[in-house]
Write an enzyme that holds these catalytic residues in place. Structure first.
Site, short mmCIF file in Angstrom:
data_model
loop_
_atom_site.label_atom_id
_atom_site.label_comp_id
_atom_site.label_asym_id
_atom_site.label_seq_id
_atom_site.Cartn_x
_atom_site.Cartn_y
_atom_site.Cartn_z
N LYS A 36 -32.42 -40.28 24.77
CA LYS A 36 -31.41 -39.43 24.11
C LYS A 36 -31.33 -39.82 22.63
O LYS A 36 -31.84 -40.87 22.22
CB LYS A 36 -30.05 -39.65 24.79
N TYR A 253 -19.86 -50.07 -6.79
CA TYR A 253 -18.55 -49.42 -6.69
C TYR A 253 -17.47 -50.43 -6.31
O TYR A 253 -17.65 -51.26 -5.42
CB TYR A 253 -18.57 -48.36 -5.58
C1 LIG Z 1 -27.35 -44.27 27.26
C2 LIG Z 1 -27.29 -44.47 28.73
C3 LIG Z 1 -28.09 -45.43 29.37
C4 LIG Z 1 -28.94 -46.43 28.62
O1 LIG Z 1 -28.12 -47.53 28.26
P1 LIG Z 1 -28.73 -48.83 27.53
O2 LIG Z 1 -27.58 -49.75 27.45
O3 LIG Z 1 -29.18 -48.36 26.17
O4 LIG Z 1 -29.85 -49.31 28.37
C5 LIG Z 1 -28.06 -45.47 30.75
N1 LIG Z 1 -27.27 -44.63 31.46
C6 LIG Z 1 -26.47 -43.72 30.87
C7 LIG Z 1 -25.62 -42.85 31.72
C8 LIG Z 1 -26.43 -43.62 29.50
O5 LIG Z 1 -25.62 -42.73 28.92
#
Ligand SMILES: *Cc1c(COP(=O)(O)O)cnc(C)c1O
Length: 356
Positions: A36, A253
């Protein structure tokens, strides 16, 4: 190359190494790469192509992300972790072989309204205590028995851990025991483990594990840094200006940094619009000409400044690593009061990705 010279180099052999390492920690489970958010900033299409020979499915958050992969020629089943947002998405999922998470009981009604052939493979998300997504554990047995005819041979019961990165926290085992009971009652295989659970909680390994941050070389468990994983992204920018300022003069800044001595300041072509964290503290490390240097002054939109007084070789157009092979993204994240997930996923589109 002309123009701005800020590049994220993505090392696909490090990615494959990390996949093999985590996959090897759970020999009886299948490992689903979570790609994702454009594979946590690494490029979902390239990451999926690199892993396609090793895996049987990948996960993204929602339909749009899955369509990008399918339109780029990825043929694997793709799990939508957030499920269908509207009933119309379900027949698209069936047609495209997207597996969809059912996490509200209304989504079972959407499925029942469709002819068999337009029903996608479903995974079922149970809320075992995270309280973000999923059918509440107290209602789960009833909802599952009311909808058993909608399950298929690939249906998996799924839940997500709230605190698997804390090895002393009893929450993980309490979540585990509540879903184990459901899995036995309904004869459904499970998917529970994220990266910290794959690394730190072997008793949670089930039919499928979901591997995110570990794949990209971030620390899954901050208190137990993993020396077996390799950084995948190396973020490099260039020195675009150098100057020497006197003791007592300030940088940037809000004049938040004052030189205590005559100091040489290097300006780099990267800022918060590229995803470099605006809240990075003074002293946040970077790596130039074989040495560590520290951030001075505030992070601007397109530029940041480092004190390079002690690295005499620094000159115009030298490369500077912000994180990657020499400076861990977790170390930079800790200087910015955040986590590696946030920094990696936040690298913006104007940073060119280069694959090796
Ligand atoms: C993003 C996600 C993962 C992966 O988690 P990590 O900690 O990056 O391994 C697994 N399951 C779900 C439902 C997620 O949203």
């Amino acid at each position: 190359m002309l123009g701005r010279q800020t590049i994220a180099t993505i090392n696909l052999s490090a990615l494959e190494h990390n996949f093999d390492y985590f996959d090897g920690l759970a020999l009886n489970s299948k490992t689903m790469p979570v790609i994702k958010a454009d594979a946590y900033g690494h490029g979902a299409v390239e990451v999926a192509k690199a892993l396609e020979p090793k895996v049987s499915a990948v996960a993204v958050a929602f339909l749009d992300e899955a369509e990008i992969l399918r339109n780029s020629g990825i043929q694997l089943p793709i799990l939508l972790l957030e499920g269908a947002m509207k009933p119309e998405e379900l027949s698209i999922c069936a047609r495209e072989n997207f597996w969809t998470m059912v996490h509200r009981k209304e989504q079972f009604d959407w499925l029942r309204d469709l002819p068999d052939i337009q029903r996608p493979t479903v995974w079922i998300k149970i809320d075992s205590g995270m309280h973000r997504l999923g059918i509440p554990i107290s209602e789960a047995a009833k909802v599952l028995s009311d909808n058993a005819e909608l399950f298929c041979s690939d249906t998996i019961l799924c839940s997500h851990f709230a605190s698997a990165d804390e090895l002393a926290n009893p929450m993980t085992l309490s979540q585990l025991s509540s879903v184990l009971a459901l899995s036995e009652q309904f004869k459904l295989p499970l998917s529970l483990s994220n990266s910290p659970a794959i690394q730190g909680w072997p008793q949670t390994h089930q039919a499928w594990n979901r591997l995110g941050i570990g794949l990209y070389g971030g620390d899954a468990i901050i208190e137990q840094p993993n020396t077996n994983v390799k950084p995948v992204m190396t973020l490099v920018s260039k020195v675009i200006a150098l100057r020497t300022i006197d003791a007592g003069e300030t940088v940037g800044y809000g004049q938040t940094w004052t030189a205590q001595r005559k100091s040489r300041i290097a300006t780099l072509a990267i800022g918060y619009a590229d995803g470099y964290p605006r809240h990075a503290k003074q002293g946040t490390p970077a790596f130039i000409n074989g040495q560590r240097v520290g951030l001075v002054g505030r992070v601007s939109m397109d530029m940041i400044t480092f004190d390079v007084t002690d690295v005499e070789t620094v000159k115009y157009h030298d490369d500077v690593e912000l994180w990657g092979e020499n400076i861990s993204v977790d170390e930079v994240a800790s200087y910015a009061d955040t986590i590696s997930y946030d920094l990696l996923a936040g690298v913006s589109l104007r940073v060119k990705r280069c694959y090796v």
